[in-house]
Write a protein that holds these residues in place. Structure first.
Motif, mmCIF file in Angstrom:
data_model
loop_
_atom_site.group_PDB
_atom_site.id
_atom_site.type_symbol
_atom_site.label_atom_id
_atom_site.label_comp_id
_atom_site.label_asym_id
_atom_site.label_seq_id
_atom_site.Cartn_x
_atom_site.Cartn_y
_atom_site.Cartn_z
ATOM 1 N N MET A 122 74.507 28.223 51.894
ATOM 2 C CA MET A 122 74.214 29.010 50.699
ATOM 3 C C MET A 122 72.904 29.765 50.898
ATOM 4 N N ALA A 123 72.886 31.028 50.486
ATOM 5 C CA ALA A 123 71.703 31.857 50.676
ATOM 6 C C ALA A 123 70.553 31.344 49.827
ATOM 7 N N TYR A 124 69.360 31.470 50.357
ATOM 8 C CA TYR A 124 68.155 31.064 49.651
ATOM 9 C C TYR A 124 67.889 32.032 48.502
ATOM 10 N N VAL A 125 67.576 31.495 47.329
ATOM 11 C CA VAL A 125 67.283 32.325 46.163
ATOM 12 C C VAL A 125 65.790 32.633 46.146
ATOM 13 N N THR A 126 65.461 33.900 46.226
ATOM 14 C CA THR A 126 64.061 34.312 46.250
ATOM 15 C C THR A 126 63.454 34.202 44.852
ATOM 16 N N ASP A 127 62.136 34.245 44.804
ATOM 17 C CA ASP A 127 61.451 34.191 43.519
ATOM 18 C C ASP A 127 61.737 35.457 42.717
ATOM 19 N N PRO A 128 61.832 35.335 41.389
ATOM 20 C CA PRO A 128 62.044 36.521 40.554
ATOM 21 C C PRO A 128 60.735 37.272 40.326
ATOM 22 N N ASP A 129 60.861 38.493 39.859
ATOM 23 C CA ASP A 129 59.723 39.299 39.426
ATOM 24 C C ASP A 129 59.730 39.379 37.906
ATOM 25 N N ARG A 130 58.563 39.295 37.296
ATOM 26 C CA ARG A 130 58.481 39.467 35.840
ATOM 27 C C ARG A 130 58.309 40.948 35.554
ATOM 28 N N ARG A 131 59.257 41.514 34.811
ATOM 29 C CA ARG A 131 59.272 42.950 34.559
ATOM 30 C C ARG A 131 59.571 43.261 33.087
ATOM 31 N N VAL A 132 59.210 44.478 32.694
ATOM 32 C CA VAL A 132 59.620 45.025 31.414
ATOM 33 C C VAL A 132 61.027 45.591 31.571
ATOM 34 N N LEU A 133 61.901 45.299 30.615
ATOM 35 C CA LEU A 133 63.299 45.729 30.677
ATOM 36 C C LEU A 133 63.611 46.603 29.470
ATOM 37 N N VAL A 134 64.312 47.704 29.730
ATOM 38 C CA VAL A 134 64.721 48.614 28.665
ATOM 39 C C VAL A 134 66.225 48.852 28.786
ATOM 40 N N ALA A 135 66.946 48.540 27.717
ATOM 41 C CA ALA A 135 68.382 48.824 27.665
ATOM 42 C C ALA A 135 68.613 49.900 26.613
ATOM 43 N N VAL A 136 69.420 50.900 26.958
ATOM 44 C CA VAL A 136 69.697 52.010 26.058
ATOM 45 C C VAL A 136 71.204 52.202 25.979
ATOM 46 N N ASP A 137 71.708 52.377 24.761
ATOM 47 C CA ASP A 137 73.146 52.555 24.574
ATOM 48 C C ASP A 137 73.370 53.667 23.560
ATOM 49 N N MET A 138 74.415 54.452 23.774
ATOM 50 C CA MET A 138 74.714 55.595 22.930
ATOM 51 C C MET A 138 75.716 55.206 21.844
ATOM 52 N N GLU A 139 75.453 55.621 20.625
ATOM 53 C CA GLU A 139 76.353 55.344 19.519
ATOM 54 C C GLU A 139 77.631 56.175 19.651
ATOM 55 N N SER A 140 78.786 55.519 19.425
ATOM 56 C CA SER A 140 80.086 56.192 19.302
ATOM 57 C C SER A 140 80.461 57.012 20.533
ATOM 58 N N TYR A 141 80.080 56.547 21.703
ATOM 59 C CA TYR A 141 80.398 57.282 22.929
ATOM 60 C C TYR A 141 81.891 57.289 23.204
ATOM 61 N N SER A 142 82.548 56.154 23.059
ATOM 62 C CA SER A 142 83.957 56.049 23.438
ATOM 63 C C SER A 142 84.863 56.867 22.522
ATOM 64 N N GLY A 143 84.364 57.250 21.349
ATOM 65 C CA GLY A 143 85.172 58.047 20.444
ATOM 66 C C GLY A 143 85.159 59.535 20.757
ATOM 67 N N ARG A 144 84.417 59.956 21.765
ATOM 68 C CA ARG A 144 84.334 61.363 22.146
ATOM 69 C C ARG A 144 85.432 61.706 23.145
ATOM 70 N N ASP A 145 85.822 62.964 23.164
ATOM 71 C CA ASP A 145 86.782 63.383 24.181
ATOM 72 C C ASP A 145 86.059 63.586 25.510
ATOM 73 N N ASN A 146 86.784 63.918 26.547
ATOM 74 C CA ASN A 146 86.214 64.009 27.892
ATOM 75 C C ASN A 146 85.063 65.008 27.975
ATOM 76 N N VAL A 147 85.234 66.158 27.331
ATOM 77 C CA VAL A 147 84.206 67.198 27.394
ATOM 78 C C VAL A 147 82.931 66.725 26.710
ATOM 79 N N LEU A 148 83.072 66.124 25.537
ATOM 80 C CA LEU A 148 81.891 65.663 24.815
ATOM 81 C C LEU A 148 81.204 64.500 25.529
ATOM 82 N N GLN A 149 81.967 63.628 26.191
ATOM 83 C CA GLN A 149 81.353 62.565 26.981
ATOM 84 C C GLN A 149 80.539 63.158 28.134
ATOM 85 N N HIS A 150 81.101 64.166 28.780
ATOM 86 C CA HIS A 150 80.394 64.808 29.895
ATOM 87 C C HIS A 150 79.091 65.431 29.422
#
Length: 273
Positions: free
Chosen positions: A1-29
């Protein structure tokens, strides 16, 4: 089993778009192009080193792991207001279905940067769950004039927001972010730029966990409570319920205001807390 290296402590930012899946192909693009441009412009304005962000992209957003030394204070308090301004400029004159509105989550913690298929770490899971929580989706729907809603972990709220007050702490609303199907529950804080959310947002169970825009077509953002939960005035007079007020007020003669309809929102003198 591969050795697990130490983690890094970082700031994390997650961003998600509202109602993306309801758009047609052109609007998603178009939405993807606009999202990338707005994020780049915001980071340029703020002096963030986006070129060194580790970004895991999705069609409707991204997970970003910021480089060592990134300012938690700047990310928590400055990124969201700038994104909100840029998106309101972008959205001006666009049809409702073409507008872009974002949910942003910020957290920090240990993360492994050498994962075989992504970035392992509980902090990564947490920030992604926060940004996908029904509570944050409901907050964004409740303010149709806003372009961004932010959620931060409890730790960042107390370490950054309360300590430095670059954003007013009383404009944050404490919630319990829940995703039962993911077995996730965590205390977090929501902020909507330009809105005093703590005086208007009730973080109760949303009517629906689906990511649908508020278009006035039906439904309420907060479920009505049973009449048995209505507050009663202990000192006589009347209790006015479900009143939205941006200031603390009472209506004389022992009458009082409860902004949420909950007894616990009245103190021992019958005044709103």
């Amino acid at each position: 089993m591969a050795y697990v290296t130490d983690p890094d402590r970082r700031v994390l930012v997650a961003v998600d778009m509202e109602s993306y899946s309801g758009r047609d192909n052109v609007l998603q693009h178009r939405a993807q192009l606009a999202f990338r441009e707005v994020m780049a412009t915001a980071c340029d304005e703020l002096g963030f080193d986006r070129a060194n962000w580790l970004i895991q992209q999705g069609g409707d957003g991204e997970l970003a792991i910021l480089p060592p030394g990134a300012s938690e204070r700047a990310v928590v308090t400055r990124l969201t207001p700038v994104l909100d301004r840029l998106l309101r400029e972008h959205n001006r004159g666009l049809r409702h279905e073409a507008r872009i509105r974002l949910r942003v989550g910020v957290h920090e913690g240990p993360v492994h940067l050498d994962g075989a298929n992504g970035y392992p770490g509980d902090a990564v899971v947490t920030v992604c769950r926060l940004v996908d929580s029904p509570q944050l989706k409901a907050a964004l729907r409740q303010f149709p004039g806003a372009a961004v809603a932010l959620i931060v972990s409890d730790r960042l709220y107390h370490d950054i927001v309360r300590q430095y007050q670059d954003l007013r702490p009383e404009h944050f609303q404490q919630v319990t972010a829940r995703l039962p199907e993911k077995h996730f529950e965590a205390t977090a804080w929501i902020y909507v730029p330009g809105e005093s959310i703590s005086t208007t947002y009730e973080p109760g169970p949303p009517v629906s966990a689906s990511d649908q825009p508020h278009d006035g077509s039906g439904g309420e953002s907060v479920e009505r409570r049973d009449d048995r939960s209505r507050p009663q005035s202990a000192s006589g007079g009347q209790v006015f319920q479900d009143i939205r007020s941006r200031g603390i007020g009472a209506i004389g003669n022992g009458n009082s205001i409860s902004v949420s309809g909950r007894p616990e929102d009245l103190d021992s003198w019958g005044s709103p807390r």
